[in-house]
Design a protein around this motif. Structure first.
Motif, PDB file in Angstrom:
ATOM      1  N   LYS A 104     -69.223  -6.441 -15.514  1.00  0.00           N
ATOM      2  CA  LYS A 104     -68.842  -5.953 -14.186  1.00  0.00           C
ATOM      3  C   LYS A 104     -68.146  -7.077 -13.426  1.00  0.00           C
ATOM      4  CE  LYS A 104     -68.183  -4.401 -10.240  1.00  0.00           C
ATOM      5  NZ  LYS A 104     -68.935  -4.484  -9.018  1.00  0.00           N
ATOM      6  N   THR A 126     -59.309  -0.112  -7.264  1.00  0.00           N
ATOM      7  CA  THR A 126     -59.866  -0.648  -8.519  1.00  0.00           C
ATOM      8  C   THR A 126     -58.879  -0.485  -9.678  1.00  0.00           C
ATOM      9  OG1 THR A 126     -60.970   1.350  -9.365  1.00  0.00           O
ATOM     10  CG2 THR A 126     -62.224   0.025  -7.793  1.00  0.00           C
ATOM     11  N   SER A 182     -66.553   5.637 -10.543  1.00  0.00           N
ATOM     12  CA  SER A 182     -67.155   6.802 -11.189  1.00  0.00           C
ATOM     13  C   SER A 182     -66.318   8.051 -10.949  1.00  0.00           C
ATOM     14  CB  SER A 182     -68.563   7.024 -10.625  1.00  0.00           C
ATOM     15  OG  SER A 182     -68.447   7.385  -9.250  1.00  0.00           O
ATOM     16  N   GLY A 183     -65.309   7.923 -10.090  1.00  0.00           N
ATOM     17  CA  GLY A 183     -64.511   9.095  -9.713  1.00  0.00           C
ATOM     18  C   GLY A 183     -65.106   9.844  -8.536  1.00  0.00           C
ATOM     19  N   ASP A 187     -70.709  -0.989  -8.951  1.00  0.00           N
ATOM     20  CA  ASP A 187     -71.947  -1.461  -9.596  1.00  0.00           C
ATOM     21  C   ASP A 187     -72.676  -0.279 -10.236  1.00  0.00           C
ATOM     22  OD1 ASP A 187     -71.553  -4.078  -9.008  1.00  0.00           O
ATOM     23  OD2 ASP A 187     -73.041  -4.213  -7.412  1.00  0.00           O
TER      24      ASP A 187
HETATM   25  N1  UDP Z   1     -65.735   3.571  -4.944  1.00  0.00           N
HETATM   26  C1  UDP Z   1     -66.154   4.885  -4.901  1.00  0.00           C
HETATM   27  N2  UDP Z   1     -66.811   5.422  -5.964  1.00  0.00           N
HETATM   28  C2  UDP Z   1     -67.097   4.706  -7.083  1.00  0.00           C
HETATM   29  C3  UDP Z   1     -66.704   3.338  -7.122  1.00  0.00           C
HETATM   30  C4  UDP Z   1     -66.028   2.800  -6.050  1.00  0.00           C
HETATM   31  O1  UDP Z   1     -65.916   5.580  -3.917  1.00  0.00           O
HETATM   32  O2  UDP Z   1     -67.681   5.249  -8.035  1.00  0.00           O
HETATM   33  C5  UDP Z   1     -64.926   3.013  -3.834  1.00  0.00           C
HETATM   34  C6  UDP Z   1     -65.744   2.561  -2.640  1.00  0.00           C
HETATM   35  O3  UDP Z   1     -65.005   2.873  -1.480  1.00  0.00           O
HETATM   36  C7  UDP Z   1     -65.784   1.059  -2.821  1.00  0.00           C
HETATM   37  C8  UDP Z   1     -64.449   0.761  -3.434  1.00  0.00           C
HETATM   38  O4  UDP Z   1     -64.204   1.883  -4.287  1.00  0.00           O
HETATM   39  O5  UDP Z   1     -65.937   0.387  -1.584  1.00  0.00           O
HETATM   40  C9  UDP Z   1     -64.359  -0.530  -4.207  1.00  0.00           C
HETATM   41  O6  UDP Z   1     -65.447  -0.663  -5.079  1.00  0.00           O
HETATM   42  P1  UDP Z   1     -66.638  -1.733  -4.846  1.00  0.00           P
HETATM   43  O7  UDP Z   1     -66.857  -1.917  -3.391  1.00  0.00           O
HETATM   44  O8  UDP Z   1     -67.785  -1.298  -5.668  1.00  0.00           O
HETATM   45  O9  UDP Z   1     -65.961  -3.020  -5.463  1.00  0.00           O
HETATM   46  P2  UDP Z   1     -66.524  -4.534  -5.579  1.00  0.00           P
HETATM   47  O10 UDP Z   1     -67.536  -4.753  -4.493  1.00  0.00           O
HETATM   48  O11 UDP Z   1     -67.139  -4.651  -6.922  1.00  0.00           O
HETATM   49  O12 UDP Z   1     -65.295  -5.353  -5.460  1.00  0.00           O
END
Ligand code: UDP
Length: 237
Positions: free
Chosen positions: A11, A80, A134-135, A142
């Motif tokens: 991750k 992402t 996850s969509g 995470d």
């Molecule tokens: N997100 C979401 N569903 C998911 C994964 C991510 O809606 O299954 C969105 C959510 O808005 C999140 C953003 O994508 O704030 C970026 O992902 P995340 O904050 O988990 O990223 P990281 O903290 O790992 O950089």
């Protein structure tokens, strides 16, 4: 090199790709991460990656500024994909075969997420990068990491961060804070230790997937982690 793991879910948070910048992607940092991944893949370990998007867009933050949460989360998921494609480019440039699979269909630029196909890619030695979380809105990458790890039968989740494990207090504020070498899921949940969100931890607990939290900024740590060295904090049963 004798490795300890056969299939690993790595991750990478968006912040990991940001380096010391305040926003976006630092190409040099991504190049280094790709190099580390390449070294490990060369030893025959199968690597699947879930990338975050926090370096570009965070749904919760936009929602707190008034945006509709679900709409904001979809933008976060698209962020992402940018990271996934950047990492793919860096890996392919150094000869690592990769596939990006997205949980939201973007067929012109990536495969859709198909579990059995992802497993097949891994078996062929390709790095599979999962984009678009996850969509589903209201989830995190995470939680996606925990979900995909369970689906592809990964033996461990490597939660690569900028700190070298989980502490009993914030080490930036309390210099005497102590780092745990291992912790149970129950302890992480009960103490609300913010290593991953509780949904992700619960999913790992239910499926018995250990999580190794370690510092990605130390060169060689991915290899050490694959070798089974406890270079951070191991969360397990
Ligand atoms: N997100 C979401 N569903 C998911 C994964 C991510 O809606 O299954 C969105 C959510 O808005 C999140 C953003 O994508 O704030 C970026 O992902 P995340 O904050 O988990 O990223 P990281 O903290 O790992 O950089």
């Amino acid at each position: 090199m004798g490795t300890n793991y056969r299939r690993v879910l790595l991750k990478l948070s968006g912040e990991a790709l940001m380096g010391n910048m305040g926003y976006g992607i630092d190409p040099e940092v991504v190049k280094e991460i790709a190099q580390e991944i390449a070294e490990v893949v060369a030893t025959g370990v199968q690597i699947a990656i879930v990338v975050g998007g926090g370096n570009i867009f965070r749904g919760v933050k936009a929602a707190s500024a008034g945006m509709d949460r679900a709409a904001a989360d979809y933008i976060g998921m698209i962020a992402t994909v940018m990271n996934a494609m950047t990492l793919q480019d860096c890996l392919e440039r150094i000869g690592v075969q990769t596939r990006v699979q997205t949980a939201i269909a973007m067929q012109e630029l990536a495969e859709p997420y198909i579990r059995r196909r992802a497993i097949r890619h891994l078996e062929k030695g390709r790095v599979v990068i999962f984009g678009a979380g996850s969509g589903n809105p209201f989830f995190t990458t995470d939680t996606t990491a925990a979900l995909r790890a369970a689906e592809i039968d990964a033996e461990v989740i490597f939660k690569a961060t900028k700190v070298d494990g989980i502490y009993d207090a914030d080490p930036h504020i309390y210099p005497e804070a102590k780092r745990y070498t291992s912790l149970t899921y129950a302890h992480v949940l009960a103490k609300d230790l913010r290593v991953m969100d509780s949904t992700a931890i619960a999913l790992c607990k239910d499926n018995n997937i250990p999580i190794l939290v370690f510092d990605l900024t130390v060169r060689g740590n991915v290899r050490r982690a694959v070798l089974g060295e406890n270079i951070g904090t191991l969360v397990g049963g």
